[in-house]
Design an enzyme around this catalytic site. Structure first.
Site, PDB file in Angstrom:
ATOM      1  N   CYS A 154       0.849  -1.196   0.000  1.00  0.00           N
ATOM      2  CA  CYS A 154       0.000   0.000   0.000  1.00  0.00           C
ATOM      3  C   CYS A 154       0.881   1.241   0.000  1.00  0.00           C
ATOM      4  O   CYS A 154       1.933   1.271   0.646  1.00  0.00           O
ATOM      5  CB  CYS A 154      -0.894  -0.010   1.242  1.00  0.00           C
ATOM      6  SG  CYS A 154      -2.044   1.383   1.311  1.00  0.00           S
TER       7      CYS A 154
ATOM      8  N   CYS B  73       0.057   4.997   6.338  1.00  0.00           N
ATOM      9  CA  CYS B  73      -0.496   5.210   7.685  1.00  0.00           C
ATOM     10  C   CYS B  73       0.470   4.635   8.739  1.00  0.00           C
ATOM     11  O   CYS B  73       0.995   3.531   8.581  1.00  0.00           O
ATOM     12  CB  CYS B  73      -1.868   4.564   7.817  1.00  0.00           C
ATOM     13  SG  CYS B  73      -3.084   5.263   6.686  1.00  0.00           S
TER      14      CYS B  73
ATOM     15  N   CYS C 141      -0.151   0.988  10.417  1.00  0.00           N
ATOM     16  CA  CYS C 141      -0.612  -0.123   9.580  1.00  0.00           C
ATOM     17  C   CYS C 141       0.541  -0.925   8.991  1.00  0.00           C
ATOM     18  O   CYS C 141       1.451  -0.365   8.376  1.00  0.00           O
ATOM     19  CB  CYS C 141      -1.492   0.429   8.459  1.00  0.00           C
ATOM     20  SG  CYS C 141      -2.159  -0.858   7.397  1.00  0.00           S
TER      21      CYS C 141
ATOM     22  N   GLY D 167      -4.040  -2.754   1.074  1.00  0.00           N
ATOM     23  CA  GLY D 167      -4.207  -1.861  -0.075  1.00  0.00           C
ATOM     24  C   GLY D 167      -5.297  -0.827   0.110  1.00  0.00           C
ATOM     25  O   GLY D 167      -6.094  -0.897   1.045  1.00  0.00           O
ATOM     26  N   GLU D 168      -5.292   0.145  -0.787  1.00  0.00           N
ATOM     27  CA  GLU D 168      -6.298   1.215  -0.773  1.00  0.00           C
ATOM     28  C   GLU D 168      -7.194   1.004  -1.994  1.00  0.00           C
ATOM     29  O   GLU D 168      -6.776   1.252  -3.129  1.00  0.00           O
ATOM     30  CB  GLU D 168      -5.588   2.580  -0.816  1.00  0.00           C
ATOM     31  CG  GLU D 168      -6.464   3.769  -1.108  1.00  0.00           C
ATOM     32  CD  GLU D 168      -7.715   3.878  -0.241  1.00  0.00           C
ATOM     33  OE1 GLU D 168      -7.614   3.791   0.991  1.00  0.00           O
ATOM     34  OE2 GLU D 168      -8.813   4.040  -0.818  1.00  0.00           O
TER      35      GLU D 168
ATOM     36  N   SER E 147     -13.690   0.275   2.121  1.00  0.00           N
ATOM     37  CA  SER E 147     -13.098   1.191   3.083  1.00  0.00           C
ATOM     38  C   SER E 147     -11.986   2.000   2.430  1.00  0.00           C
ATOM     39  O   SER E 147     -11.161   1.464   1.693  1.00  0.00           O
ATOM     40  CB  SER E 147     -12.529   0.374   4.250  1.00  0.00           C
ATOM     41  OG  SER E 147     -11.895   1.225   5.174  1.00  0.00           O
TER      42      SER E 147
ATOM     43  N   SER F 145     -11.807   5.564   6.880  1.00  0.00           N
ATOM     44  CA  SER F 145     -10.861   5.428   7.987  1.00  0.00           C
ATOM     45  C   SER F 145     -10.536   6.823   8.481  1.00  0.00           C
ATOM     46  O   SER F 145      -9.775   7.546   7.851  1.00  0.00           O
ATOM     47  CB  SER F 145      -9.587   4.727   7.498  1.00  0.00           C
ATOM     48  OG  SER F 145      -9.912   3.430   7.065  1.00  0.00           O
ATOM     49  N   LEU F 146     -11.139   7.198   9.582  1.00  0.00           N
ATOM     50  CA  LEU F 146     -10.999   8.581  10.055  1.00  0.00           C
ATOM     51  C   LEU F 146      -9.839   8.714  11.042  1.00  0.00           C
ATOM     52  O   LEU F 146      -8.924   9.497  10.824  1.00  0.00           O
ATOM     53  CB  LEU F 146     -12.326   9.052  10.666  1.00  0.00           C
ATOM     54  CG  LEU F 146     -12.497  10.566  10.768  1.00  0.00           C
ATOM     55  CD1 LEU F 146     -12.471  11.220   9.399  1.00  0.00           C
ATOM     56  CD2 LEU F 146     -13.807  10.922  11.485  1.00  0.00           C
ATOM     57  N   HIS F 147      -9.901   7.951  12.106  1.00  0.00           N
ATOM     58  CA  HIS F 147      -8.785   7.813  13.046  1.00  0.00           C
ATOM     59  C   HIS F 147      -8.307   9.108  13.703  1.00  0.00           C
ATOM     60  O   HIS F 147      -7.233   9.126  14.323  1.00  0.00           O
ATOM     61  CB  HIS F 147      -7.573   7.132  12.387  1.00  0.00           C
ATOM     62  CG  HIS F 147      -7.871   5.818  11.747  1.00  0.00           C
ATOM     63  ND1 HIS F 147      -8.767   4.912  12.249  1.00  0.00           N
ATOM     64  CD2 HIS F 147      -7.358   5.242  10.620  1.00  0.00           C
ATOM     65  CE1 HIS F 147      -8.810   3.839  11.461  1.00  0.00           C
ATOM     66  NE2 HIS F 147      -7.973   4.026  10.463  1.00  0.00           N
TER      67      HIS F 147
ATOM     68  N   ASN G 284      -4.596  -2.646  16.834  1.00  0.00           N
ATOM     69  CA  ASN G 284      -3.835  -3.891  16.870  1.00  0.00           C
ATOM     70  C   ASN G 284      -2.376  -3.523  16.888  1.00  0.00           C
ATOM     71  O   ASN G 284      -1.917  -2.800  15.995  1.00  0.00           O
ATOM     72  CB  ASN G 284      -4.106  -4.710  15.605  1.00  0.00           C
ATOM     73  CG  ASN G 284      -5.254  -5.664  15.795  1.00  0.00           C
ATOM     74  OD1 ASN G 284      -5.196  -6.557  16.629  1.00  0.00           O
ATOM     75  ND2 ASN G 284      -6.303  -5.454  15.031  1.00  0.00           N
TER      76      ASN G 284
ATOM     77  N   CYS H  52      -4.752  -6.544   9.138  1.00  0.00           N
ATOM     78  CA  CYS H  52      -4.102  -5.842   8.028  1.00  0.00           C
ATOM     79  C   CYS H  52      -2.610  -6.044   7.769  1.00  0.00           C
ATOM     80  O   CYS H  52      -1.774  -5.360   8.329  1.00  0.00           O
ATOM     81  CB  CYS H  52      -4.277  -4.344   8.255  1.00  0.00           C
ATOM     82  SG  CYS H  52      -5.672  -3.778   7.362  1.00  0.00           S
TER      83      CYS H  52
HETATM   84  N1  SAH Z   1      -6.812   1.496   2.748  1.00  0.00           N
HETATM   85  C1  SAH Z   1      -8.169   1.336   3.166  1.00  0.00           C
HETATM   86  C2  SAH Z   1      -8.504  -0.114   3.400  1.00  0.00           C
HETATM   87  C3  SAH Z   1      -7.862  -0.731   4.592  1.00  0.00           C
HETATM   88  S1  SAH Z   1      -9.155  -1.146   5.631  1.00  0.00           S
HETATM   89  C4  SAH Z   1      -8.434   2.208   4.371  1.00  0.00           C
HETATM   90  O1  SAH Z   1      -7.518   2.848   4.836  1.00  0.00           O
HETATM   91  O2  SAH Z   1      -9.564   2.315   4.794  1.00  0.00           O
HETATM   92  C5  SAH Z   1      -8.392  -1.620   7.056  1.00  0.00           C
HETATM   93  C6  SAH Z   1      -8.772  -0.790   8.253  1.00  0.00           C
HETATM   94  O3  SAH Z   1      -7.954  -1.197   9.326  1.00  0.00           O
HETATM   95  C7  SAH Z   1      -8.515   0.684   8.030  1.00  0.00           C
HETATM   96  O4  SAH Z   1      -9.472   1.438   8.724  1.00  0.00           O
HETATM   97  C8  SAH Z   1      -7.161   0.843   8.660  1.00  0.00           C
HETATM   98  O5  SAH Z   1      -6.914   2.174   8.993  1.00  0.00           O
HETATM   99  C9  SAH Z   1      -7.282  -0.070   9.858  1.00  0.00           C
HETATM  100  N2  SAH Z   1      -6.013  -0.496  10.433  1.00  0.00           N
HETATM  101  C10 SAH Z   1      -4.824  -0.649   9.850  1.00  0.00           C
HETATM  102  N3  SAH Z   1      -3.894  -1.034  10.728  1.00  0.00           N
HETATM  103  C11 SAH Z   1      -4.522  -1.140  11.911  1.00  0.00           C
HETATM  104  C12 SAH Z   1      -4.090  -1.494  13.219  1.00  0.00           C
HETATM  105  N4  SAH Z   1      -2.830  -1.815  13.472  1.00  0.00           N
HETATM  106  N5  SAH Z   1      -5.026  -1.513  14.187  1.00  0.00           N
HETATM  107  C13 SAH Z   1      -6.316  -1.207  13.938  1.00  0.00           C
HETATM  108  N6  SAH Z   1      -6.775  -0.846  12.740  1.00  0.00           N
HETATM  109  C14 SAH Z   1      -5.879  -0.812  11.729  1.00  0.00           C
END
Ligand code: SAH
Length: 341
Positions: free
Chosen positions: A109, A113, A116, A156-157, A188, A211-213, A287, A330
């Site tokens: 990807c 982030c 991830c 991936g995105e 997503s 994915s807002l975060h 995670n 992921c």
């Molecule tokens: N690229 C897309 C698809 C990935 S979806 C996206 O960003 O939405 C996977 C989801 O898991 C996303 O919301 C991502 O931000 C989240 N994610 C990735 N790593 C993570 C982690 N270590 N703990 C919790 N969520 C995680």
């Protein structure tokens, strides 16, 4: 394009060009989408045609490299090897409302982030439509469990691979393929605004997850480089346009990270910014990823955050983590595998 990425009308046209009657298209399409491993299995096709097809249009079923099954919840994780040797992960989760497959849309990807594992080695390449279809199909075949839902939440995105993902959706939704309803598919994205607008134009009945975060640019900039190109105000405006176009409530994913995005003030800021937008929050305790210093929020912090959102009128669920014992989040399995080799 691989023959398995073709739609039924396209495949029918291809077979017509080979001098075949119209009904052959549907025959071959049905076989391909049943997950045959070779044309030899297409027993109602003339031998000569099978030979021509296998020579001109080879099919490449993925190979299982690793399969891990959670002892706790029955989650199954696959690491597949694709025709070119690259590997991707697929996860099968068993929910009471149906078996759900989480697929990867790219090898690696590009989004970067901070929390991830999928992005650590960058983007290797985008998946072809048939490769995404095969993830679903061969997970169903290998596990023997019928799949009724798909989430595009693996490596991936998806919106970075827009055209191939759209074609995959058309395939998997088609009657002579897996016939999975658009309403049972979630996509997503980390927030690629122009692509979300393109998706809105299609007015699909899929669920969109963002994915807002983080509640603001300060937090998002720290953990999601994409926010520098597409800041949160613009992203939320885009979500409003998406809702106006589709009338589909938006799902927000929010990985709860200790001391980064989990304060009471963060929750209140989200409430202010999301006013009037029909939304659902999925709170996911982070995670832990080996390579990252970020830590999950405490249970108490997650519960406090959830209560503030709910009191403010936004439904928020804490996602049950499945497959914690099998590196199911992921990109973790692919990461371990590529590191080890
Ligand atoms: N690229 C897309 C698809 C990935 S979806 C996206 O960003 O939405 C996977 C989801 O898991 C996303 O919301 C991502 O931000 C989240 N994610 C990735 N790593 C993570 C982690 N270590 N703990 C919790 N969520 C995680």
């Amino acid at each position: 394009m691989n023959i398995k990425s073709l739609t039924l009308p396209e495949l029918t046209a291809l077979l017509k060009d080979l001098g075949q009657p119209a009904f052959r298209g549907k025959q071959v399409y049905t076989w391909l989408h049943k997950g045959v491993r070779s044309y030899e299995e297409m027993t109602n096709l003339p031998k000569g045609l099978r030979d021509i097809l296998s020579e001109k249009y080879p099919i490449y079923p993925p190979e299982v490299v690793r399969k891990q099954e959670s002892q706790r919840d029955g989650t199954i994780k696959y690491l597949w090897r694709l025709a070119d040797g690259n590997c991707v992960e697929t996860v099968l989760m068993r929910y009471h409302y149906g078996n759900t497959v989480c697929i990867s849309t790219e090898v690696g990807c590009a989004m970067g982030c901070a929390f991830c594992a999928s992005t650590i080695g960058g983007l290797v390449r985008r998946l072809e439509p048939y490769e995404m279809l095969d993830e679903v199909l061969f997970t169903q075949i290998d596990s023997g469990l019928p799949v009724s839902r798909i989430v595009l939440m693996g490596i991936g995105e998806p919106l970075d691979n827009f055209d191939n993902v759209m074609r995959f959706l058309e395939l998997v939704n088609s009657e002579d393929s897996m016939n999975i309803s658009m309403r049972h598919i979630s996509l997503s994205t980390c927030g690629l605004i122009p692509k979300i607008d393109r998706l809105a134009e299609k007015k699909l009945q899929i669920s969109l997850a963002i994915s807002l975060h983080g509640p603001n640019n300060e937090v998002r900039n720290k953990i999601m480089p994409v926010n520098k190109a597409y800041p949160i105000e613009d992203l939320l405006d885009c979500c409003r346009r998406y809702y106006d176009a589709t009338s589909r409530r938006i799902h927000f994913e929010y990985a709860m990270i200790d001391g980064v995005n989990d304060s009471e003030a963060d929750a209140r800021e989200l409430l202010r910014r999301l006013k009037g937008l029909p939304a659902h929050f999925n709170l996911i305790p982070l995670n832990h990823v080996e390579e990252s210093p970020l830590k999950p929020s405490s249970k108490a912090a997650v519960a406090r955050f959830q209560k503030i959102l709910e009191d403010g009128g936004i439904t928020a669920t804490v996602r049950r983590t499945l497959g914690g014992d099998i590196d199911a989040s992921c990109g973790q399995l692919r990461r371990k595998y590529t590191k080890g080799n």
